[in-house]
Design a protein around this motif. Sequence first.
Motif, PDB file in Angstrom:
ATOM      1  N   ALA A 292       0.869  -1.181   0.000  1.00  0.00           N
ATOM      2  CA  ALA A 292       0.000   0.000   0.000  1.00  0.00           C
ATOM      3  C   ALA A 292       0.904   1.227   0.000  1.00  0.00           C
ATOM      4  N   ILE A 293       0.670   2.125  -0.929  1.00  0.00           N
ATOM      5  CA  ILE A 293       1.407   3.383  -0.957  1.00  0.00           C
ATOM      6  C   ILE A 293       0.511   4.459  -0.354  1.00  0.00           C
ATOM      7  N   VAL A 294       0.931   4.993   0.778  1.00  0.00           N
ATOM      8  CA  VAL A 294       0.143   6.010   1.479  1.00  0.00           C
ATOM      9  C   VAL A 294       0.638   7.387   1.053  1.00  0.00           C
ATOM     10  N   LEU A 295      -0.203   8.128   0.393  1.00  0.00           N
ATOM     11  CA  LEU A 295       0.190   9.463  -0.064  1.00  0.00           C
ATOM     12  C   LEU A 295       0.251  10.418   1.121  1.00  0.00           C
ATOM     13  N   GLY A 296       1.274  11.242   1.129  1.00  0.00           N
ATOM     14  CA  GLY A 296       1.529  12.118   2.266  1.00  0.00           C
ATOM     15  C   GLY A 296       0.460  13.178   2.464  1.00  0.00           C
ATOM     16  N   ALA A 297       0.374  13.648   3.689  1.00  0.00           N
ATOM     17  CA  ALA A 297      -0.522  14.756   4.049  1.00  0.00           C
ATOM     18  C   ALA A 297       0.112  15.464   5.241  1.00  0.00           C
ATOM     19  N   ALA A 298      -0.508  16.534   5.658  1.00  0.00           N
ATOM     20  CA  ALA A 298       0.078  17.360   6.706  1.00  0.00           C
ATOM     21  C   ALA A 298       0.246  16.607   8.021  1.00  0.00           C
ATOM     22  N   VAL A 299       1.259  17.021   8.770  1.00  0.00           N
ATOM     23  CA  VAL A 299       1.451  16.515  10.135  1.00  0.00           C
ATOM     24  C   VAL A 299       1.370  17.699  11.093  1.00  0.00           C
ATOM     25  N   TRP A 300       0.977  17.384  12.323  1.00  0.00           N
ATOM     26  CA  TRP A 300       0.901  18.395  13.371  1.00  0.00           C
ATOM     27  C   TRP A 300       1.949  18.046  14.418  1.00  0.00           C
TER      28      TRP A 300
ATOM     29  N   PRO B 186       8.877  16.837  11.623  1.00  0.00           N
ATOM     30  CA  PRO B 186       9.505  15.664  11.003  1.00  0.00           C
ATOM     31  C   PRO B 186       8.846  15.370   9.663  1.00  0.00           C
ATOM     32  N   PRO B 187       9.498  14.604   8.796  1.00  0.00           N
ATOM     33  CA  PRO B 187       8.883  14.244   7.513  1.00  0.00           C
ATOM     34  C   PRO B 187       7.559  13.510   7.726  1.00  0.00           C
ATOM     35  N   GLU B 188       6.646  13.734   6.819  1.00  0.00           N
ATOM     36  CA  GLU B 188       5.341  13.082   6.901  1.00  0.00           C
ATOM     37  C   GLU B 188       5.483  11.563   6.960  1.00  0.00           C
ATOM     38  N   ALA B 189       6.370  11.014   6.142  1.00  0.00           N
ATOM     39  CA  ALA B 189       6.543   9.562   6.096  1.00  0.00           C
ATOM     40  C   ALA B 189       6.999   8.997   7.437  1.00  0.00           C
ATOM     41  N   ILE B 190       7.844   9.734   8.147  1.00  0.00           N
ATOM     42  CA  ILE B 190       8.336   9.262   9.447  1.00  0.00           C
ATOM     43  C   ILE B 190       7.221   9.302  10.486  1.00  0.00           C
TER      44      ILE B 190
ATOM     45  N   ARG C  89      -5.742   8.150   6.302  1.00  0.00           N
ATOM     46  CA  ARG C  89      -5.003   7.379   5.294  1.00  0.00           C
ATOM     47  C   ARG C  89      -4.164   6.286   5.955  1.00  0.00           C
ATOM     48  N   ILE C  90      -3.485   6.646   7.029  1.00  0.00           N
ATOM     49  CA  ILE C  90      -2.643   5.668   7.717  1.00  0.00           C
ATOM     50  C   ILE C  90      -3.485   4.521   8.266  1.00  0.00           C
ATOM     51  N   ASN C  91      -4.594   4.858   8.903  1.00  0.00           N
ATOM     52  CA  ASN C  91      -5.462   3.825   9.473  1.00  0.00           C
ATOM     53  C   ASN C  91      -5.977   2.874   8.402  1.00  0.00           C
ATOM     54  N   HIS C  92      -6.312   3.415   7.244  1.00  0.00           N
ATOM     55  CA  HIS C  92      -6.791   2.552   6.157  1.00  0.00           C
ATOM     56  C   HIS C  92      -5.688   1.607   5.699  1.00  0.00           C
ATOM     57  N   ALA C  93      -4.475   2.110   5.551  1.00  0.00           N
ATOM     58  CA  ALA C  93      -3.351   1.253   5.148  1.00  0.00           C
ATOM     59  C   ALA C  93      -3.093   0.166   6.194  1.00  0.00           C
ATOM     60  N   ILE C  94      -3.182   0.530   7.466  1.00  0.00           N
ATOM     61  CA  ILE C  94      -2.981  -0.452   8.536  1.00  0.00           C
ATOM     62  C   ILE C  94      -4.052  -1.537   8.467  1.00  0.00           C
ATOM     63  N   ASN C  95      -5.290  -1.154   8.180  1.00  0.00           N
ATOM     64  CA  ASN C  95      -6.364  -2.144   8.049  1.00  0.00           C
ATOM     65  C   ASN C  95      -6.116  -3.071   6.856  1.00  0.00           C
ATOM     66  N   LEU C  96      -5.629  -2.517   5.759  1.00  0.00           N
ATOM     67  CA  LEU C  96      -5.290  -3.356   4.608  1.00  0.00           C
ATOM     68  C   LEU C  96      -4.202  -4.361   4.979  1.00  0.00           C
ATOM     69  N   TYR C  97      -3.219  -3.893   5.727  1.00  0.00           N
ATOM     70  CA  TYR C  97      -2.102  -4.738   6.170  1.00  0.00           C
ATOM     71  C   TYR C  97      -2.591  -5.840   7.117  1.00  0.00           C
ATOM     72  N   LYS C  98      -3.375  -5.468   8.089  1.00  0.00           N
ATOM     73  CA  LYS C  98      -3.816  -6.440   9.094  1.00  0.00           C
ATOM     74  C   LYS C  98      -4.825  -7.440   8.543  1.00  0.00           C
ATOM     75  N   ASN C  99      -5.512  -7.070   7.455  1.00  0.00           N
ATOM     76  CA  ASN C  99      -6.474  -7.977   6.835  1.00  0.00           C
ATOM     77  C   ASN C  99      -5.888  -8.755   5.663  1.00  0.00           C
ATOM     78  N   GLY C 100      -4.579  -8.636   5.480  1.00  0.00           N
ATOM     79  CA  GLY C 100      -3.883  -9.467   4.515  1.00  0.00           C
ATOM     80  C   GLY C 100      -3.942  -9.009   3.072  1.00  0.00           C
ATOM     81  N   PHE C 101      -4.379  -7.784   2.821  1.00  0.00           N
ATOM     82  CA  PHE C 101      -4.423  -7.302   1.441  1.00  0.00           C
ATOM     83  C   PHE C 101      -3.044  -6.861   0.959  1.00  0.00           C
ATOM     84  N   VAL C 102      -2.204  -6.419   1.867  1.00  0.00           N
ATOM     85  CA  VAL C 102      -0.827  -6.040   1.526  1.00  0.00           C
ATOM     86  C   VAL C 102       0.115  -6.558   2.609  1.00  0.00           C
ATOM     87  N   LYS C 103       1.356  -6.768   2.222  1.00  0.00           N
ATOM     88  CA  LYS C 103       2.366  -7.214   3.182  1.00  0.00           C
ATOM     89  C   LYS C 103       3.294  -6.072   3.592  1.00  0.00           C
ATOM     90  N   THR C 104       3.247  -4.997   2.821  1.00  0.00           N
ATOM     91  CA  THR C 104       4.158  -3.876   3.059  1.00  0.00           C
ATOM     92  C   THR C 104       3.390  -2.565   2.943  1.00  0.00           C
TER      93      THR C 104
END
Length: 201
Positions: free
Chosen positions: A48-56, A95-99, A67-82
């Motif tokens: 899953a590629i999570v597109l960046g957005a603002a951080v506070w 800090p960088p959005e990705a971090i 977006r992050i929560n959705h990617a985590i759900n995809l990961y935990k439900n076996g749709f993606v491994k990474t």
Amino acid sequence: MLNYKISKKWLILVTLALISALLLAIASSASSIYLYCSSTNNIKADAAIVLGAAVWGEEPSPVFRERINHAINLYKNGFVKTIIFTGGVGESNEPPEAIVGRNYALAQQVKAADILTETQSRTTHQNLTNALEVAKAHQLNKFLIVSDPLHMKRAVLMARNLGMDAHSSPTPTTRYRSFHSQMEFLSRETYFYFVYLVFKI
């Protein structure tokens, strides 16, 4: 004088026709963006590629958190491994959005070995370009693109134009819930969609 009046009338008609065509193109694009946002591919992919957005500060903004929560759900439900988090520094003291995304996912029991990041991008196109380089280095070939529903058409088009086997995976919830906020987001997306079609950026 007669020829001048005819020329002026013809110019007005041509101008009105061009304006009408432009308005029709804008309306058609906005409609396709809105309809595309419901397109979800419940398929398995390499990442899953999570597109960046603002951080506070050290925390994701509400939009990024969705977006992050959705990617985590995809990961935990076996749709993606990474999960590949994208996004650089918005403000110099943040800090960088990705971090920020990575740290949030780690706190939700996503394995560190299953998280990749790129921390240089500032735009959607850069998010995807840099994520592709990271993916190639780890032999990842099939992707679910994670972002807000109204962002999906442009993002997936960009990804596929980069040669990616990319599929839409919009967040099931969005922070843009009111009619006003959705129309504002749709207007912005329609503009950037046209910019991308013309300039490919």
